[in-house]
Design an enzyme around this catalytic site. Sequence first.
Site, PDB file in Angstrom:
ATOM      1  N   VAL A  43       0.829  -1.208   0.000  1.00  0.00           N
ATOM      2  CA  VAL A  43       0.000   0.000   0.000  1.00  0.00           C
ATOM      3  C   VAL A  43       0.864   1.259   0.000  1.00  0.00           C
ATOM      4  CG1 VAL A  43      -0.150   0.144   2.536  1.00  0.00           C
ATOM      5  CG2 VAL A  43      -2.025   1.055   1.144  1.00  0.00           C
ATOM      6  N   LYS A  44       2.103   1.148   0.493  1.00  0.00           N
ATOM      7  CA  LYS A  44       2.949   2.323   0.696  1.00  0.00           C
ATOM      8  C   LYS A  44       3.410   2.958  -0.621  1.00  0.00           C
ATOM      9  CE  LYS A  44       3.188   1.994   5.259  1.00  0.00           C
ATOM     10  NZ  LYS A  44       2.726   3.037   6.168  1.00  0.00           N
ATOM     11  N   ASP A  45       3.285   2.233  -1.737  1.00  0.00           N
ATOM     12  CA  ASP A  45       3.636   2.834  -3.031  1.00  0.00           C
ATOM     13  C   ASP A  45       2.833   4.114  -3.274  1.00  0.00           C
ATOM     14  OD1 ASP A  45       5.176   0.595  -3.367  1.00  0.00           O
ATOM     15  OD2 ASP A  45       4.075  -0.204  -5.083  1.00  0.00           O
TER      16      ASP A  45
END
Length: 326
Positions: A43-45
């Site tokens: 999700v951190k992208d």
Amino acid sequence: MEYAENILGTIGNTPLVKINKLAEEIPALVLAKYETFNPGNSVKDRMAVKMIQDAEADGRLKPGGTIIEGTSGNTGMGLALAAIVKGYKMVCVISDKQSKEKMDILRAVGAEVVVCPTDVAPEDPRSYYSTSKRLSEETPNSWYVNQYDNPSNTQAHYETTGPEIWRQTDGKVTHFVVGVGTGGTISGVGKYLKEQNPNIKVWGIDTYGSVFKKYHETGIFDEKEIYPYVTEGIGEDILPKNVDFSIIDGFTKVTDKDAAVYTQLLAKKEGFFLGNSAGAAMKGLLQLKEHFTKDDVVVVLFHDHGSRYVGKMYNDEWMKKMGYIE
């Protein structure tokens, strides 16, 4: 022809997947927002690219610069991919409790990795918070990302993740459940969803050794709550500015053992090869089951990929050594 201009163009629009066997005792429809489909497998992208774009726009990040960030691995991966495409150097500062796989993966995409001790206070000069700040002060033409307090983190989820969940559930989502670390995901998604429907409930998954649950319930930052824990990527011994407690309806805490066991169960029962925080989120969902009814649509967000935990939660020798399985 259908193609992305570069790898960053493939971020977002991840699928919703029904959880079947592990959600049998939950009366609601339970859907996983499956973030490992992002190119950096987490999700951190989303927020990594948003933080870089915003820093470029206001001049904090200049051409040829060095990006410096303290990370448990996933934000570092997203930043590293963007750094490759955009021509920056990347330095990831990571604590020694993170898996070897995470460190190896960051080095594989060209990041420099600096490892710091876990069992020190945040203000200790050896901590990964302090080391990140110090390196950014010492390195010319560098930018310290600070995902914990950087508002672009929350904004990325308000602009992308929240609207996707609303659209994919046709506005029928009733609960959003997610592990809380920097707070960007829960605060950004939660804000967007509650603007569409104020009745939507937002639940945070916390871990023992973290301050979030007690602070949310009492307003007290209790240092006695803080102790080392194994679960990766959720919980904090600080209060990041990105955690908007007014948006969160409640927290449930999950033990290290339960998080590890449920990480394995997601793979073996659902075919979901996910990270440690997904196990915590799945067990947290089961702990919250009395809050859900048969008419509810519960969306749980699964952060990252199992490849980062092969030497730990997916290794039975490690699990036995920790006392998590017989």
